[in-house]
Design an enzyme around this catalytic site. Structure first.
Site, PDB file in Angstrom:
ATOM      1  CB  ALA A 266      -0.935   0.001   1.210  1.00  0.00           C
ATOM      2  CE1 TYR A 267       5.128   5.436   3.412  1.00  0.00           C
ATOM      3  CE2 TYR A 267       6.800   4.584   1.915  1.00  0.00           C
ATOM      4  CZ  TYR A 267       6.366   5.562   2.797  1.00  0.00           C
ATOM      5  OH  TYR A 267       7.157   6.648   3.056  1.00  0.00           O
TER       6      TYR A 267
END
Length: 251
Positions: free
Chosen positions: A155-156
């Site tokens: 996600a990052y």
């Protein structure tokens, strides 16, 4: 010659300046002469005190950037208090580590909202005002994971890859209107977000072995790049990503 780095009379809107990289950069912009509006979830009087000590005006605005719908009112409030916004620094970010096969949807959505969606809509809302005044500096904080995939941080990596790309898109539209939109991509920094990595002796050693500078970065290492991109010194710098990584990307 140093006048081109002077930010006197400018107002910077800064997200995520409670600690670490953001705090160092916000105080750095204040030392260069800028008034600074700081946005964060938890009030931090220390950063405001340090900003005000520089003879400029600092004010804290409490806002969780996951609340995308609240961004227009937030920006309007800052503009009303300071008169105008000359600089936007989107520094706020969150991290969540899970194996990809087990990554919780709730964590994915939160990271994407704070790291990507809030950044874009802050750019959009402040950008409208900069377009009207025909000037402005937008600095988005990217990451080495704007270029690389990392491990257990999909996600990052997705969010920071997106920030790097829409920074270029915004620059393509707004550069001719007097607005500079750029990124800073910090490398491995000695901050709270990397506590787990630094505590892992093996992983920390592997990281250090790849950094030509031979050390982890410090928050103060970000200040020069931030002042440069916020100032007249970067008036012909558009849509770029400046890495502050001790040489990691060149290894």
């Amino acid at each position: 010659m140093l006048d081109i780095f002077n930010l006197q009379g400018k107002t910077a809107l800064f997200t995520g300046a409670n600690r670490g990289l953001g705090k160092a950069m916000a105080i750095g912009l204040a030392k260069a002469g800028a008034n600074v509006a700081v946005v964060g979830r938890t009030p931090d009087q220390d950063v405001i005190d340090q900003i005000n000590t520089q003879g400029v005006c600092g004010k804290f605005y409490v806002h969780d950037l996951a609340d995308i719908d609240g961004i227009p009112a937030l920006v309007a409030k800052v503009e009303a208090d300071f008169g105008r916004i000359d600089i936007l620094v989107n520094n706020a970010g969150v991290q969540s580590r899970h194996k990809a096969a087990e990554f919780p949807r709730q964590d994915w959505n939160y990271v994407i909202d704070v790291n990507m969606n809030a950044v874009f809509f802050m750019c959009q809302e402040v950008g409208k005002r900069m377009l009207a005044q025909k000037s402005g500096k937008i600095i988005n904080i990217a990451s080495l994971l704007s270029f690389q995939g990392g491990l257990t941080v999909p996600a990052y990596a997705a969010s920071k890859g997106a920030v790097a790309q829409f920074t270029k898109s915004l620059s393509n539209e707004w550069a001719s209107q007097g607005i500079n939109v750029n990124c800073i991509a910090p490398g491995y920094m000695d901050t709270e977000m990397n506590t787990a990595l630094m505590a892992d002796a093996t992983r920390s050693r592997q990281i250090m072995e790849r950094i030509p500078a031979g050390r982890w970065g410090k928050p103060q290492d970000m200040v020069g790049a931030a002042i440069y991109l916020a100032s007249g010194a970067s008036d012909y710098v558009n849509g770029t990503i400046i890495t502050v990584d001790g040489g990691w990307m060149g290894r």
